[in-house]
Design an enzyme around this catalytic site. Structure first.
Site, PDB file in Angstrom:
ATOM      1  N   HIS A 192       0.816  -0.901  -0.017  1.00  0.00           N
ATOM      2  CA  HIS A 192      -0.099  -0.299  -0.574  1.00  0.00           C
ATOM      3  C   HIS A 192       0.760   1.350   0.069  1.00  0.00           C
ATOM      4  CE1 HIS A 192      -3.250  -2.441   0.380  1.00  0.00           C
ATOM      5  NE2 HIS A 192      -3.080  -2.383   1.404  1.00  0.00           N
ATOM      6  N   ASP A 455      19.227  -4.890 -21.437  1.00  0.00           N
ATOM      7  CA  ASP A 455      19.453  -6.283 -21.712  1.00  0.00           C
ATOM      8  C   ASP A 455      20.449  -5.842 -22.771  1.00  0.00           C
ATOM      9  OD1 ASP A 455      18.767  -7.509 -20.017  1.00  0.00           O
ATOM     10  OD2 ASP A 455      16.450  -7.860 -20.806  1.00  0.00           O
TER      11      ASP A 455
END
Length: 569
Positions: A192, A455
């Site tokens: 939360h 990547d």
């Protein structure tokens, strides 16, 4: 420097405001047993009064949250209201008062803790969040039983809130005017605290181990919510560096003229879009002027749960995001799990080198049940806006053809069933050197490319960016990486296909001349970097940037590239 989990992007600088909730012993120190029916009835009456006040408080907080943050966040407090009427909880508390003769505060604490502990013991982040909810509701009841005495002390404007964990009630009362940043020892990207911080645009880092042992009230702190790092009592050079970064971000955010499109001085339009993880981040992306979504990381829908999300849940999430952008492009990356991410319910075999294993599109093709469910949801959501589907970790043309065949099969099944669907564009991520080298062949098969520099740099340079022993060798500005990007863009444009970039290089404002000069059609980044990136693009001439890139590609290494870029800022 303490590392944690990046929960909400941005930079916060200020003095630590330590929140240490009272121990349960302090909250319920009146441990004397009740005497006689009159005291018991009086305690039951106190409980009913406290329940009523707590319910009214929560209704007001839900309404305030709905208006200032959003409907989804307000739902947290609607759930809390339901807990106040839960028979298991209320009956348990009353029995402790009536049978065990405990006072109301002790009864509330003991029953709530028993329920919360049972949830917390489960090996699931969502159930552990429910434990936090129960404790929050109990704390509110204890507050009301004590006549409202348990209030957090007043906070100075611009504070860095540091806590072991934050209850939803506390987090929802924060604002950007008061809180410059949040750091907690407990929590994950779906907690939360993370949800509310992102919705409010407050930088946050959660899951910072050892935080409470090291932080002290009044310490100077820096929160880097994009990198997931907390600095306590930073040195002067580091402080100045982050002040400059923060100033750049805030200046861009305040300047409304960058809410419009990014266009170079000589008229070339470049779409500046947002990288998001869920629907909750849409609001902040729009606030920062995102022209669309360049990367929706759908793997976060699949994480922290016992089973994969179903078609309907995915459809509603994708539809919400697409509808919010009102015709502007939303590029959704299909499930990208593997390497640094793991889903226990997939029962994947152990891999010695998961970054070179079954991940990205490879996993989707191996688990076509997951893939087709996601594709069905995406086709349906595409009927409500400009949704584009993107496959990650592509290496070969055969993979793309097989994925498109599965897409076509899924589309036909939906049409035969009379389901309303859209016709989304299909693209691939260029993050493997083989894909960049084969870009011309791949461009004939897809509608667009998006370059994942994280990547692409990792695989090109053979460097694990998470390995501190070699991480210093990782740099997306290495000329070898830039040459792969350049040939990818050239190949795509030869076939009339557009090219985006969605790696961390896209968030580097200093690299703007390089990104423009590479000929990219779109750059996607964390929302907070959108305004300064637009400002930087608007000051650049495309033809000059193209000349710059030709020179940069010939330099020997990333240090020389960055040195050349620094002279332009």
């Amino acid at each position: 420097m303490l590392k944690g989990i990046a929960a909400a992007p941005g930079i916060g600088i200020g003095q630590v405001h330590l929140i240490e909730l009272k121990s349960r012993e302090e909250e319920t120190d009146n441990s004397q047993l009740l005497h006689g029916p009159e005291e018991i009835q009086a305690e039951l009456a106190r409980l009913e009064e406290a329940l009523g006040r707590a319910k009214r408080d929560l209704e007001e907080l839900a309404a305030k949250t709905r208006q200032e943050i959003g409907e989804a966040e307000a739902g947290i407090f609607n759930a809390h209201i339901l807990m106040l009427t839960d028979p298991t909880f209320i009956t348990g508390v009353k029995e402790k008062i009536q049978v065990e003769k405990k006072n109301a505060a002790r009864a509330v604490e003991e029953v709530a803790e028993a329920i919360a502990s049972s949830f917390a013991a489960l090996d699931d982040d969502l159930f552990r969040e429910r434990a936090a909810d129960i404790r929050d509701v109990a704390a509110r009841l204890l507050d009301n039983l004590a006549g409202g005495a348990r209030r957090a002390r007043e906070m100075k404007a611009g504070s860095i809130v540091v806590a072991r964990e934050l209850t939803p009630s506390l987090a929802a009362n924060f604002s950007r005017n008061t809180v410059a940043g949040i750091a907690t020892e407990i929590g994950g990207p779906t907690s939360h605290t993370a949800i509310v911080a992102r919705a409010l645009g407050i930088p946050a880092v959660v899951g910072v181990q050892g935080l409470m042992d090291r932080a002290r009230d009044g310490d100077l702190a820096i929160i880097d919510g994009s990198a997931g790092v907390v600095y306590l009592n930073p040195g002067s050079e580091q402080l100045e560096e982050y002040k400059k970064k923060k100033a750049v971000l805030e200046e861009g955010r305040r300047d409304s003229k960058y809410a419009g499109p990014a266009r170079t001085r000589d008229g070339r339009h470049i779409e500046v879009a947002a990288n998001i993880r869920n629907a909750a981040e849409v609001k902040i992306a729009l606030e920062y002027g995102a022209g669309g979504v360049g990367l929706f990381r759908t793997e976060f829908l699949f994480m922290n749960r016992d089973e994969p999300p179903g078609e309907e849940e995915q459809f509603l999430t994708y539809k919400e995001v697409v509808a919010a952008f009102q015709g502007r492009p939303v590029v959704v990356r299909t499930l990208d799990i593997g390497g640094d991410k793991h889903l226990p319910y997939l029962n994947m075999d152990h891999e010695e080198n998961p970054f070179l294993g079954l991940r990205g599109l490879r996993l989707c093709l191996a688990r076509q049940d997951l893939f087709k469910t996601q594709l069905r949801a995406l086709f349906r959501a595409a009927g409500y806006g400009n949704l584009k589907i993107m496959f990650p970790m592509v290496t070969t043309l055969e993979e793309v053809k097989l994925a498109r065949a599965i897409m076509e099969e899924t589309r036909q099944e939906l049409e035969r069933a009379g389901v309303n669907i859209g016709r989304p564009e299909t693209g691939i991520m260029i993050e493997v050197p083989a894909a960049a080298l084969a870009a011309e062949v791949l461009a004939r098969e897809v509608d667009f490319f998006s370059i994942g520099t994280n990547d692409l740099a990792q695989y090109t340079l053979a460097v694990d960016r998470g390995n501190e022993r070699v991480a210093g060798m990782y740099d997306a500005c290495h000329p070898a990486v830039l040459q792969l990007i350049d040939m990818t863009v050239e190949a795509a444009h030869r076939y009339g296909k557009w090219v985006g970039l969605c790696g961390e290089l896209g968030s580097e404002i200093q690299a703007a001349p390089l990104l423009v000069g590479l000929g990219l059609d779109e750059i996607s980044m964390s929302p907070v970097f959108i305004p300064p990136m637009k400002e930087a693009i608007n000051k650049i001439a495309y033809h000059e940037a193209r000349e710059l890139v030709r020179r940069l590609l010939k330099l020997p290494g990333p240090a020389e590239v960055r040195a050349a870029l620094s002279k332009l800022v």
